[in-house]
Design a protein around this motif. Structure first.
Motif, PDB file in Angstrom:
ATOM      1  N   UNK A 116      34.091  44.348  19.843  1.00 57.18           N
ATOM      2  CA  UNK A 116      33.800  45.295  20.920  1.00 57.18           C
ATOM      3  C   UNK A 116      35.013  46.185  21.204  1.00 57.18           C
ATOM      4  N   UNK A 117      34.821  47.509  21.247  1.00 50.87           N
ATOM      5  CA  UNK A 117      35.957  48.415  21.478  1.00 50.87           C
ATOM      6  C   UNK A 117      36.605  48.252  22.856  1.00 50.87           C
ATOM      7  N   UNK A 118      35.833  47.875  23.858  1.00 48.21           N
ATOM      8  CA  UNK A 118      36.417  47.657  25.189  1.00 48.21           C
ATOM      9  C   UNK A 118      37.383  46.477  25.143  1.00 48.21           C
ATOM     10  N   UNK A 119      36.975  45.411  24.473  1.00 52.63           N
ATOM     11  CA  UNK A 119      37.851  44.232  24.389  1.00 52.63           C
ATOM     12  C   UNK A 119      39.090  44.534  23.551  1.00 52.63           C
ATOM     13  N   UNK A 120      38.931  45.334  22.502  1.00 49.42           N
ATOM     14  CA  UNK A 120      40.119  45.716  21.717  1.00 49.42           C
ATOM     15  C   UNK A 120      41.064  46.568  22.559  1.00 49.42           C
ATOM     16  N   UNK A 121      40.524  47.429  23.400  1.00 49.49           N
ATOM     17  CA  UNK A 121      41.356  48.257  24.283  1.00 49.49           C
ATOM     18  C   UNK A 121      42.096  47.375  25.296  1.00 49.49           C
ATOM     19  N   UNK A 122      41.419  46.372  25.794  1.00 43.73           N
ATOM     20  CA  UNK A 122      42.068  45.441  26.734  1.00 43.73           C
ATOM     21  C   UNK A 122      43.209  44.711  26.033  1.00 43.73           C
ATOM     22  N   UNK A 144      33.710  44.402  33.285  1.00 39.53           N
ATOM     23  CA  UNK A 144      35.040  44.219  32.697  1.00 39.53           C
ATOM     24  C   UNK A 144      35.421  42.743  32.749  1.00 39.53           C
ATOM     25  N   UNK A 145      35.101  42.092  33.839  1.00 44.77           N
ATOM     26  CA  UNK A 145      35.384  40.664  33.995  1.00 44.77           C
ATOM     27  C   UNK A 145      34.667  39.858  32.909  1.00 44.77           C
ATOM     28  N   UNK A 146      33.446  40.248  32.573  1.00 44.47           N
ATOM     29  CA  UNK A 146      32.731  39.555  31.490  1.00 44.47           C
ATOM     30  C   UNK A 146      33.442  39.745  30.153  1.00 44.47           C
ATOM     31  N   UNK A 147      33.965  40.935  29.915  1.00 42.79           N
ATOM     32  CA  UNK A 147      34.744  41.158  28.693  1.00 42.79           C
ATOM     33  C   UNK A 147      35.968  40.250  28.670  1.00 42.79           C
ATOM     34  N   UNK A 153      51.901  41.508  30.347  1.00 41.06           N
ATOM     35  CA  UNK A 153      50.961  40.884  31.272  1.00 41.06           C
ATOM     36  C   UNK A 153      50.418  41.914  32.269  1.00 41.06           C
ATOM     37  N   UNK A 154      49.158  41.731  32.686  1.00 40.83           N
ATOM     38  CA  UNK A 154      48.551  42.649  33.656  1.00 40.83           C
ATOM     39  C   UNK A 154      47.515  41.889  34.475  1.00 40.83           C
ATOM     40  N   UNK A 155      47.248  42.388  35.680  1.00 41.51           N
ATOM     41  CA  UNK A 155      46.212  41.759  36.486  1.00 41.51           C
ATOM     42  C   UNK A 155      44.852  42.360  36.134  1.00 41.51           C
ATOM     43  N   UNK A 156      43.805  41.697  36.585  1.00 45.44           N
ATOM     44  CA  UNK A 156      42.439  42.093  36.255  1.00 45.44           C
ATOM     45  C   UNK A 156      42.155  43.512  36.726  1.00 45.44           C
ATOM     46  N   UNK A 157      42.592  43.861  37.917  1.00 47.63           N
ATOM     47  CA  UNK A 157      42.339  45.204  38.452  1.00 47.63           C
ATOM     48  C   UNK A 157      42.979  46.287  37.583  1.00 47.63           C
ATOM     49  N   UNK A 158      44.208  46.053  37.152  1.00 48.02           N
ATOM     50  CA  UNK A 158      44.887  47.015  36.286  1.00 48.02           C
ATOM     51  C   UNK A 158      44.171  47.158  34.942  1.00 48.02           C
ATOM     52  N   UNK A 159      43.696  46.043  34.407  1.00 52.97           N
ATOM     53  CA  UNK A 159      42.987  46.082  33.129  1.00 52.97           C
ATOM     54  C   UNK A 159      41.654  46.808  33.253  1.00 52.97           C
ATOM     55  N   UNK A 160      41.013  46.676  34.408  1.00 53.44           N
ATOM     56  CA  UNK A 160      39.704  47.290  34.621  1.00 53.44           C
ATOM     57  C   UNK A 160      39.800  48.787  34.883  1.00 53.44           C
ATOM     58  N   UNK A 161      40.910  49.245  35.408  1.00 52.38           N
ATOM     59  CA  UNK A 161      41.070  50.635  35.852  1.00 52.38           C
ATOM     60  C   UNK A 161      40.588  51.687  34.850  1.00 52.38           C
ATOM     61  N   UNK A 162      40.974  51.625  33.577  1.00 53.20           N
ATOM     62  CA  UNK A 162      40.551  52.677  32.640  1.00 53.20           C
ATOM     63  C   UNK A 162      39.043  52.705  32.366  1.00 53.20           C
ATOM     64  N   UNK A 163      38.345  51.631  32.700  1.00 52.21           N
ATOM     65  CA  UNK A 163      36.929  51.515  32.367  1.00 52.21           C
ATOM     66  C   UNK A 163      35.997  51.715  33.558  1.00 52.21           C
ATOM     67  N   UNK A 164      36.545  51.858  34.752  1.00 52.90           N
ATOM     68  CA  UNK A 164      35.712  51.859  35.956  1.00 52.90           C
ATOM     69  C   UNK A 164      34.750  53.038  36.042  1.00 52.90           C
ATOM     70  N   UNK A 165      35.019  54.131  35.373  1.00 57.59           N
ATOM     71  CA  UNK A 165      34.052  55.228  35.344  1.00 57.59           C
ATOM     72  C   UNK A 165      32.860  54.924  34.454  1.00 57.59           C
ATOM     73  N   UNK A 166      33.080  54.060  33.484  1.00 59.30           N
ATOM     74  CA  UNK A 166      32.056  53.730  32.500  1.00 59.30           C
ATOM     75  C   UNK A 166      31.308  52.448  32.817  1.00 59.30           C
ATOM     76  N   UNK A 167      31.973  51.507  33.479  1.00 60.70           N
ATOM     77  CA  UNK A 167      31.367  50.201  33.759  1.00 60.70           C
ATOM     78  C   UNK A 167      31.916  49.624  35.046  1.00 60.70           C
TER      79      UNK A 167
END
Length: 117
Positions: A14-20, A47-50, A28-42
């Protein structure tokens, strides 16, 4: 039940998981920081499921300190996949080297036959 290598490649498909993982490769990063680039799309739950898929595959580890949920990459799981691919890379390189040597002998033979005429 999937074997470990199958889980790894499934997670990497999955490209989202590769991006993460690419983001976590910088540190290291927190969940919110990791989710930030994807929040417009999902959504954040998506993101948490990924992240759960990556964690189940052993590609990341998550820690929790109070409200801070930190993620970091687990290079050992990636090494297993890289080792598996390396075996086949060596096989194909050797196969191509043999093919190259064969083609050179055929070409040299044809060139020599052409000169004899």
């Amino acid at each position: 039940m999937q074997d470990h290598l199958s889980q790894t490649f499934s997670a990497l498909a999955d490209p989202t998981r590769r991006a993460i993982l690419a983001r976590l490769s910088t540190g290291e990063a927190n969940v919110s920081d990791l989710a930030q680039p994807f929040l417009g799309e999902m959504s954040l739950p998506a993101v948490t499921k990924h992240l759960q898929v990556l964690e189940k595959a052993g590609l990341i580890t998550k820690t929790r300190k109070a409200q801070w949920r930190s993620c970091k990459i687990n290079g050992e799981a990636l090494k297993d996949a890289a080792d598996w691919m390396e075996h086949y890379r060596v096989y194909w390189e050797e196969s191509f080297d043999r093919l190259d040597a064969y083609l050179k002998t055929v070409t040299a033979k044809r060139t020599a036959e052409g000169e004899d005429q």
